[in-house]
Design a protein around this motif. Structure first.
Motif, mmCIF file in Angstrom:
data_model
loop_
_atom_site.group_PDB
_atom_site.id
_atom_site.type_symbol
_atom_site.label_atom_id
_atom_site.label_comp_id
_atom_site.label_asym_id
_atom_site.label_seq_id
_atom_site.Cartn_x
_atom_site.Cartn_y
_atom_site.Cartn_z
ATOM 1 N N GLU A 19 51.535 49.542 55.643
ATOM 2 C CA GLU A 19 51.367 48.980 54.412
ATOM 3 C C GLU A 19 50.017 48.083 53.815
ATOM 4 O OE1 GLU A 19 54.880 46.873 51.503
ATOM 5 O OE2 GLU A 19 55.634 47.335 54.108
ATOM 6 N N VAL A 20 49.796 47.137 54.707
ATOM 7 C CA VAL A 20 48.749 46.625 54.218
ATOM 8 C C VAL A 20 47.860 47.898 54.181
ATOM 9 C CG1 VAL A 20 46.703 45.185 54.993
ATOM 10 C CG2 VAL A 20 49.413 44.852 55.777
ATOM 11 N N HIS A 21 47.447 48.844 54.361
ATOM 12 C CA HIS A 21 46.378 49.282 55.060
ATOM 13 C C HIS A 21 46.908 50.278 53.133
ATOM 14 C CE1 HIS A 21 43.344 52.583 55.589
ATOM 15 N NE2 HIS A 21 44.041 53.284 55.368
ATOM 16 N N LYS B 208 51.198 46.735 58.811
ATOM 17 C CA LYS B 208 50.097 47.245 59.522
ATOM 18 C C LYS B 208 49.231 48.269 58.717
ATOM 19 C CE LYS B 208 48.329 44.981 63.273
ATOM 20 N NZ LYS B 208 47.940 45.128 65.058
ATOM 21 N N LYS C 229 45.212 48.440 50.787
ATOM 22 C CA LYS C 229 44.527 48.111 49.952
ATOM 23 C C LYS C 229 44.020 48.837 50.047
ATOM 24 C CE LYS C 229 43.673 44.683 53.954
ATOM 25 N NZ LYS C 229 42.553 44.354 54.901
#
Length: 155
Positions: free
Chosen positions: A52-54, A50, A57
């Motif tokens: 890393e995804v943030h 999460k 983004k």
């Protein structure tokens, strides 16, 4: 006596059953502890993903903003280039008209309109004949050259 043996057998069976239940209970507790550790590891991995995804983004948003800025700069540069091309073409036309009017070649005309500083003595060194055009006239930028050519042509 048979009742006694029967009770002893039942007691032994009960003890064996209790031992089996305790072993199974111990095994189940070990399994539960191992599964809880796996769950904690997976939760930690999910949290890392999460994060890393943030981060990705945010990076994507920054790159999109950069792309938008680059596109804007590109459009502005295209507009500037078109404007400079128009000025260049107009300057060529005025140069050709001045050439035809004065009777000099383009090299000689550009000696009249030099970029930088130009004095009457420097004009004499360039062999620009006096009394032809304001040979001391100089400019420092293309728009000023353009205006200079307009002035020369309108005289």
């Amino acid at each position: 006596m048979s009742k006694k043996f029967s009770c002893l057998r039942e007691g032994k069976i009960n003890e064996e059953l209790m031992a089996d239940l305790e072993n199974e209970n111990f095994t189940q507790r070990k399994l539960t502890a191992r599964l809880q550790q796996e769950i904690e590891l997976k939760n930690k991995a999910v949290a890392e993903f999460k994060a890393e995804v943030h981060g990705l983004k945010q990076e994507l948003a920054a790159q999109r903003a950069g792309m938008t800025e680059l596109e804007t700069d590109f459009r502005e540069n295209q507009a500037k280039m078109a404007s400079l091309q128009k000025i260049h073409n107009q300057t060529k036309v005025y140069l050709e008209q001045l050439q035809a009017r004065v009777g000099f070649s383009s090299d000689e005309v550009w000696q009249y309109v030099t970029v930088g500083m130009c004095s009457p003595q420097a004009a004499t060194n360039l062999k620009i004949p006096p009394n032809t055009a304001p040979y001391w006239l100089c400019c420092t930028a293309i728009p000023l050259c353009f205006e200079t050519l307009k002035i020369l042509f309108s005289e």
